[in-house]
Motif scaffolding. Sequence first.
Motif, mmCIF file in Angstrom:
data_model
loop_
_atom_site.group_PDB
_atom_site.id
_atom_site.type_symbol
_atom_site.label_atom_id
_atom_site.label_comp_id
_atom_site.label_asym_id
_atom_site.label_seq_id
_atom_site.Cartn_x
_atom_site.Cartn_y
_atom_site.Cartn_z
ATOM 1 N N ALA A 158 7.510 17.960 4.901
ATOM 2 C CA ALA A 158 6.319 18.564 4.321
ATOM 3 C C ALA A 158 5.514 19.321 5.378
ATOM 4 C CB ALA A 158 5.446 17.491 3.667
ATOM 5 N N ALA A 159 5.523 18.796 6.610
ATOM 6 C CA ALA A 159 4.802 19.466 7.695
ATOM 7 C C ALA A 159 5.456 20.790 8.049
ATOM 8 C CB ALA A 159 4.733 18.562 8.927
ATOM 9 N N ILE A 160 6.761 20.878 7.863
ATOM 10 C CA ILE A 160 7.494 22.091 8.226
ATOM 11 C C ILE A 160 7.420 23.145 7.124
ATOM 12 C CG2 ILE A 160 9.808 23.021 8.670
ATOM 13 C CD1 ILE A 160 10.407 20.358 10.139
ATOM 14 N N ASP A 161 7.651 22.724 5.855
ATOM 15 C CA ASP A 161 7.736 23.740 4.798
ATOM 16 C C ASP A 161 6.555 23.740 3.832
ATOM 17 O OD1 ASP A 161 8.211 21.535 3.139
ATOM 18 O OD2 ASP A 161 10.348 21.933 2.919
ATOM 19 N N GLY A 162 5.671 22.742 3.910
ATOM 20 C CA GLY A 162 4.485 22.721 3.066
ATOM 21 C C GLY A 162 4.732 22.363 1.621
ATOM 22 N N VAL A 163 5.960 21.975 1.277
ATOM 23 C CA VAL A 163 6.290 21.611 -0.105
ATOM 24 C C VAL A 163 5.804 20.198 -0.400
ATOM 25 C CG1 VAL A 163 8.197 21.254 -1.729
ATOM 26 C CG2 VAL A 163 8.270 23.145 -0.102
ATOM 27 N N GLY A 164 5.421 19.920 -1.644
ATOM 28 C CA GLY A 164 4.932 18.607 -2.036
ATOM 29 C C GLY A 164 5.916 17.506 -1.709
ATOM 30 N N ARG A 165 5.410 16.306 -1.547
ATOM 31 C CA ARG A 165 6.250 15.170 -1.159
ATOM 32 C C ARG A 165 7.364 14.935 -2.179
ATOM 33 N NH1 ARG A 165 4.603 14.045 4.139
ATOM 34 N NH2 ARG A 165 2.343 13.778 4.197
ATOM 35 N N SER A 166 8.541 14.681 -1.667
ATOM 36 C CA SER A 166 9.698 14.432 -2.532
ATOM 37 C C SER A 166 10.011 12.951 -2.651
ATOM 38 C CB SER A 166 10.931 15.152 -1.972
ATOM 39 O OG SER A 166 11.213 14.713 -0.656
ATOM 40 N N ALA A 167 9.214 12.090 -1.993
ATOM 41 C CA ALA A 167 9.494 10.655 -1.994
ATOM 42 C C ALA A 167 8.209 9.862 -2.009
ATOM 43 C CB ALA A 167 10.329 10.280 -0.761
ATOM 44 N N ASN A 168 8.350 8.599 -2.346
ATOM 45 C CA ASN A 168 7.262 7.631 -2.259
ATOM 46 C C ASN A 168 7.516 6.754 -1.044
ATOM 47 O OD1 ASN A 168 6.767 4.555 -2.746
ATOM 48 N ND2 ASN A 168 5.201 5.535 -4.002
ATOM 49 N N VAL A 169 6.477 6.486 -0.266
ATOM 50 C CA VAL A 169 6.586 5.586 0.879
ATOM 51 C C VAL A 169 5.560 4.475 0.698
ATOM 52 C CG1 VAL A 169 6.531 5.343 3.375
ATOM 53 C CG2 VAL A 169 7.285 7.498 2.357
ATOM 54 N N THR A 170 6.062 3.230 0.588
ATOM 55 C CA THR A 170 5.208 2.077 0.338
ATOM 56 C C THR A 170 5.421 1.037 1.426
ATOM 57 O OG1 THR A 170 5.312 2.440 -2.059
ATOM 58 C CG2 THR A 170 4.652 0.241 -1.309
ATOM 59 N N ALA A 171 4.329 0.414 1.846
ATOM 60 C CA ALA A 171 4.392 -0.577 2.923
ATOM 61 C C ALA A 171 5.044 -1.867 2.451
ATOM 62 C CB ALA A 171 2.990 -0.861 3.452
ATOM 63 N N LEU A 172 5.963 -2.376 3.250
ATOM 64 C CA LEU A 172 6.570 -3.688 2.997
ATOM 65 C C LEU A 172 5.810 -4.784 3.722
ATOM 66 C CD1 LEU A 172 10.342 -2.749 3.425
ATOM 67 C CD2 LEU A 172 9.106 -3.112 1.277
ATOM 68 N N GLU A 211 0.840 -1.193 0.000
ATOM 69 C CA GLU A 211 0.000 0.000 0.000
ATOM 70 C C GLU A 211 0.879 1.249 0.000
ATOM 71 O OE1 GLU A 211 -3.469 2.140 2.733
ATOM 72 O OE2 GLU A 211 -3.039 -0.007 2.949
ATOM 73 N N ILE A 212 0.529 2.210 -0.855
ATOM 74 C CA ILE A 212 1.265 3.474 -0.910
ATOM 75 C C ILE A 212 0.703 4.412 0.149
ATOM 76 C CG2 ILE A 212 1.789 5.506 -2.314
ATOM 77 C CD1 ILE A 212 1.696 3.704 -4.772
ATOM 78 N N LEU A 213 1.589 4.847 1.059
ATOM 79 C CA LEU A 213 1.160 5.765 2.118
ATOM 80 C C LEU A 213 1.252 7.219 1.658
ATOM 81 C CD1 LEU A 213 2.754 4.025 5.240
ATOM 82 C CD2 LEU A 213 0.532 3.652 4.167
ATOM 83 N N VAL A 214 2.331 7.561 0.993
ATOM 84 C CA VAL A 214 2.427 8.856 0.315
ATOM 85 C C VAL A 214 3.149 8.616 -0.998
ATOM 86 C CG1 VAL A 214 2.490 10.157 2.490
ATOM 87 C CG2 VAL A 214 4.634 9.531 1.386
ATOM 88 N N ASP A 215 2.891 9.490 -1.971
ATOM 89 C CA ASP A 215 3.522 9.320 -3.282
ATOM 90 C C ASP A 215 4.218 10.610 -3.692
ATOM 91 O OD1 ASP A 215 4.309 7.992 -5.516
ATOM 92 O OD2 ASP A 215 2.303 7.678 -6.341
ATOM 93 N N PHE A 216 5.034 10.494 -4.725
ATOM 94 C CA PHE A 216 5.778 11.638 -5.221
ATOM 95 C C PHE A 216 4.843 12.813 -5.513
ATOM 96 C CE2 PHE A 216 7.992 7.785 -6.767
ATOM 97 C CZ PHE A 216 9.198 7.939 -6.093
ATOM 98 N N GLU A 217 5.217 13.971 -5.017
ATOM 99 C CA GLU A 217 4.527 15.234 -5.278
ATOM 100 C C GLU A 217 3.112 15.297 -4.704
ATOM 101 O OE1 GLU A 217 4.817 16.070 -9.444
ATOM 102 O OE2 GLU A 217 7.006 16.243 -9.383
ATOM 103 N N ASP A 218 2.767 14.383 -3.799
ATOM 104 C CA ASP A 218 1.508 14.532 -3.068
ATOM 105 C C ASP A 218 1.509 15.891 -2.373
ATOM 106 O OD1 ASP A 218 0.522 12.105 -3.772
ATOM 107 O OD2 ASP A 218 0.750 11.157 -1.809
ATOM 108 N N THR A 219 0.340 16.494 -2.272
ATOM 109 C CA THR A 219 0.242 17.788 -1.602
ATOM 110 C C THR A 219 -0.083 17.653 -0.122
ATOM 111 O OG1 THR A 219 -2.091 17.962 -2.250
ATOM 112 C CG2 THR A 219 -0.441 18.962 -3.719
ATOM 113 N N SER A 220 -0.232 16.428 0.369
ATOM 114 C CA SER A 220 -0.516 16.230 1.790
ATOM 115 C C SER A 220 0.686 16.631 2.638
ATOM 116 C CB SER A 220 -0.868 14.766 2.065
ATOM 117 O OG SER A 220 0.233 13.933 1.763
#
Length: 225
Positions: free
Chosen positions: A77-91, A30-39
């Motif tokens: 992202a929480a500090i600067d508000g910039v879009g996600r720079s990485a993908n995080v996927t569950a192993l 499962e992808i928790l966050v993806d590249f350039e997400d705005t979350s």
Amino acid sequence: MVRVPFFKDAGIDLTPFEQRCHWRKFDVDEILVDFEDTSTDVFFIVGGDVRILIRTQAGKEIILGEMRGGQFFGELAAIDGVGRSANVTALTRGEACIVPAHVFREMIYAAPPLAERIMRLLAGRVRELNARLMEHSVLDLRHRLYSELLRLSLPRAGHGNERVVTPPPYHHVLAARIGCRREQVTREFTTMSQEGLVERTRGALVLKSPHILEARVAEALREDA
């Protein structure tokens, strides 16, 4: 939040903050966050393992590392508000406490112990990234592999100075971590096995003589200097 190590002994009442957070269970792949997400939420892992990837402009994916229970991601992202720079996927299957960015910042501002922890964590990550950048700049494939194995390993209890990587890493994963092809990693492992430097056991990769690997990396760095 008592299940999250980062918030232990925070010095403030976390109840008002906890009510503004939520929990999420996740499954394998499962992808928790993806590249350039705005979350901008921060994910505190309380169980399970995840992998963090970055992607080059050409589309090549590079593994930055893995995280497990007790660790967290998303603070940038929480500090600067910039879009996600990485993908995080569950192993694996797991669960995370998700803290909205504004709540995370409020807690940091309100609790000096948490502010100290986040500063130390960010400093540590910068130092690690600087070390990896230097390795990619000056070390050849063989020595980058040595360095990565040492970084991934832990002392092997009851076996002197041996170290162990568990579970044993796949060759294509190591290749993605150090920027090469899987076949190159396989060839290096063949050589290392012939030299008696590594040994595969059930569920682990054993570094039989980590001091030799450390010495070789140090020598390669001196030669470059």
